[in-house]
Design a protein around this motif. Sequence first.
Motif, PDB file in Angstrom:
ATOM      1  N   PHE A  18      19.359 -12.538 -20.492  1.00  0.00           N
ATOM      2  CA  PHE A  18      17.816 -12.306 -20.436  1.00  0.00           C
ATOM      3  C   PHE A  18      17.457 -11.650 -21.763  1.00  0.00           C
ATOM      4  CE2 PHE A  18      19.721 -12.110 -16.320  1.00  0.00           C
ATOM      5  CZ  PHE A  18      18.935 -12.875 -15.345  1.00  0.00           C
ATOM      6  N   TYR A  19      16.151 -11.744 -22.239  1.00  0.00           N
ATOM      7  CA  TYR A  19      15.776 -11.274 -23.518  1.00  0.00           C
ATOM      8  C   TYR A  19      14.299 -10.987 -23.632  1.00  0.00           C
ATOM      9  CZ  TYR A  19      15.182 -16.433 -24.072  1.00  0.00           C
ATOM     10  OH  TYR A  19      14.746 -17.668 -23.839  1.00  0.00           O
ATOM     11  N   GLN A  20      13.769 -10.121 -24.206  1.00  0.00           N
ATOM     12  CA  GLN A  20      12.426  -9.922 -24.339  1.00  0.00           C
ATOM     13  C   GLN A  20      11.767 -11.025 -25.194  1.00  0.00           C
ATOM     14  OE1 GLN A  20      11.143  -6.021 -25.586  1.00  0.00           O
ATOM     15  NE2 GLN A  20      12.680  -5.143 -24.588  1.00  0.00           N
ATOM     16  N   TYR A  21      10.602 -11.326 -24.581  1.00  0.00           N
ATOM     17  CA  TYR A  21       9.959 -12.793 -25.039  1.00  0.00           C
ATOM     18  C   TYR A  21       8.457 -12.841 -24.869  1.00  0.00           C
ATOM     19  CZ  TYR A  21       9.225 -17.764 -25.011  1.00  0.00           C
ATOM     20  OH  TYR A  21       8.716 -19.190 -25.227  1.00  0.00           O
ATOM     21  N   ASN A  22       7.777 -13.414 -25.949  1.00  0.00           N
ATOM     22  CA  ASN A  22       6.494 -13.620 -25.766  1.00  0.00           C
ATOM     23  C   ASN A  22       6.258 -15.280 -25.538  1.00  0.00           C
ATOM     24  OD1 ASN A  22       3.692 -13.818 -26.118  1.00  0.00           O
ATOM     25  ND2 ASN A  22       3.597 -12.462 -27.925  1.00  0.00           N
ATOM     26  N   PRO A  23       5.853 -15.423 -24.639  1.00  0.00           N
ATOM     27  CA  PRO A  23       5.801 -16.892 -24.330  1.00  0.00           C
ATOM     28  C   PRO A  23       4.491 -17.673 -24.789  1.00  0.00           C
ATOM     29  CG  PRO A  23       5.082 -15.759 -22.276  1.00  0.00           C
ATOM     30  CD  PRO A  23       5.673 -14.843 -23.175  1.00  0.00           C
ATOM     31  N   ALA A  24       3.613 -16.718 -25.403  1.00  0.00           N
ATOM     32  CA  ALA A  24       2.219 -17.256 -25.677  1.00  0.00           C
ATOM     33  C   ALA A  24       2.081 -17.069 -27.323  1.00  0.00           C
ATOM     34  CB  ALA A  24       1.134 -16.316 -25.214  1.00  0.00           C
ATOM     35  N   ALA A  26       4.315 -16.188 -31.552  1.00  0.00           N
ATOM     36  CA  ALA A  26       5.828 -15.781 -32.191  1.00  0.00           C
ATOM     37  C   ALA A  26       5.535 -14.455 -32.674  1.00  0.00           C
ATOM     38  CB  ALA A  26       5.837 -16.952 -33.384  1.00  0.00           C
ATOM     39  N   VAL A  27       4.625 -13.674 -32.356  1.00  0.00           N
ATOM     40  CA  VAL A  27       4.763 -12.169 -32.595  1.00  0.00           C
ATOM     41  C   VAL A  27       5.046 -11.511 -31.409  1.00  0.00           C
ATOM     42  CG1 VAL A  27       3.149 -12.687 -34.606  1.00  0.00           C
ATOM     43  CG2 VAL A  27       2.178 -12.004 -32.549  1.00  0.00           C
ATOM     44  N   GLY A 292       6.373 -21.143 -35.717  1.00  0.00           N
ATOM     45  CA  GLY A 292       5.987 -21.201 -34.331  1.00  0.00           C
ATOM     46  C   GLY A 292       7.346 -20.620 -33.482  1.00  0.00           C
ATOM     47  N   TRP A 293       7.901 -19.771 -34.184  1.00  0.00           N
ATOM     48  CA  TRP A 293       9.184 -18.924 -33.467  1.00  0.00           C
ATOM     49  C   TRP A 293       9.837 -17.759 -34.493  1.00  0.00           C
ATOM     50  CZ3 TRP A 293      13.669 -18.624 -36.085  1.00  0.00           C
ATOM     51  CH2 TRP A 293      14.139 -19.329 -37.010  1.00  0.00           C
TER      52      TRP A 293
END
Length: 353
Positions: A18-24, A26-27, A292-293
Amino acid sequence: MNGQHAGPTYYRGWYHLFYQYNPASAVWGNITWGHAVSLDLVHWFYLPLAMVPDNWYDANGVWTGSATILPDGRLAMLYTGSTAELVQVQNLAVPADPDDPLLLKWVKYESNPVLVPPPGIAPRDFRDPTTAWYVPSESAWRIAIGSKNDSQRHAGIALVYRTSDFLSYELLPGVLHSVAGTGMWECVDFYPVSTESATGLDTSAAAGPGVKHVLKASLDDDRHDYYAIGTYEAATNAWVPDDPEKDVGIGLRYDYGMFYASKTFYDPVKQRRVLWGWIGETDSERTDLRKGWASLQTLPRTVLLDHKTGSNLIQWPVDDVETLRSGSQEFSNVSIPAGSVVPLDVGTATQVA
């Protein structure tokens, strides 16, 4: 992806990351938990988001957490939530279906948060609970949480709590350890290593002969991961470094490149401790948005005590990566005169070792 690891574990045949992620975007922001699984730590499958910020106690982000596998096989996940008021609190989540090896759905405890910042700790300096370790003499578990104490020369500290059910907690007197001048300790990791064998140890392995404990902290001030090796005394809730000159934050680092917010877990299949780190890169936000990432995970590494010195850890990529080798070619009896270049035909290989 913010990259900070959240609850890596092995559960019913699958490795989970599991990892911290912003699905909306790339910042950084809108921090949720991304989720991927693997059978071999090499080939990964993306799964739906594991947890999203949908309650007041994690409205500003589902931050770093740790998984604990209980003796009966159940899994307890503690994680930091940033509340609607930006207070850092600790929350409990469990699998909605414990029989699901992919852990696709999670249930957050209805009475979250289970922990709030104690007196003397700033609301935004209380985060990243460790995997719990069991203390038989107490019939209870303990966890450590990173913080700082500015009244003690900007000291980084690790607080320790005791729990028997992961619902109610008692703050133990003192701190696990403190180092002046190191500032906020993020992503604290605390685990045993064997002084006698080349196998990893479960997090709850008892302190005593043949066992040392590693204390690691990610320093928010300089964004590096530091560790030290020492002795843990459960009775006094204290960890003491073997070498004070190589204490946490002033001595050894896991990695001297871009490597941060690392976390380990015990792999019961191969009896090893596996270490992951986050590579934040150096691209600007503008570049990240264009491509984009953002951010990478390191190759998982096996980590052990160096038995030759006893004063540092040794680490290397997990042996599972050897399955990626499709062929090999050896060169022997090649004479290379000083100052010359000798071409070698390595075919279409993309890596040379």
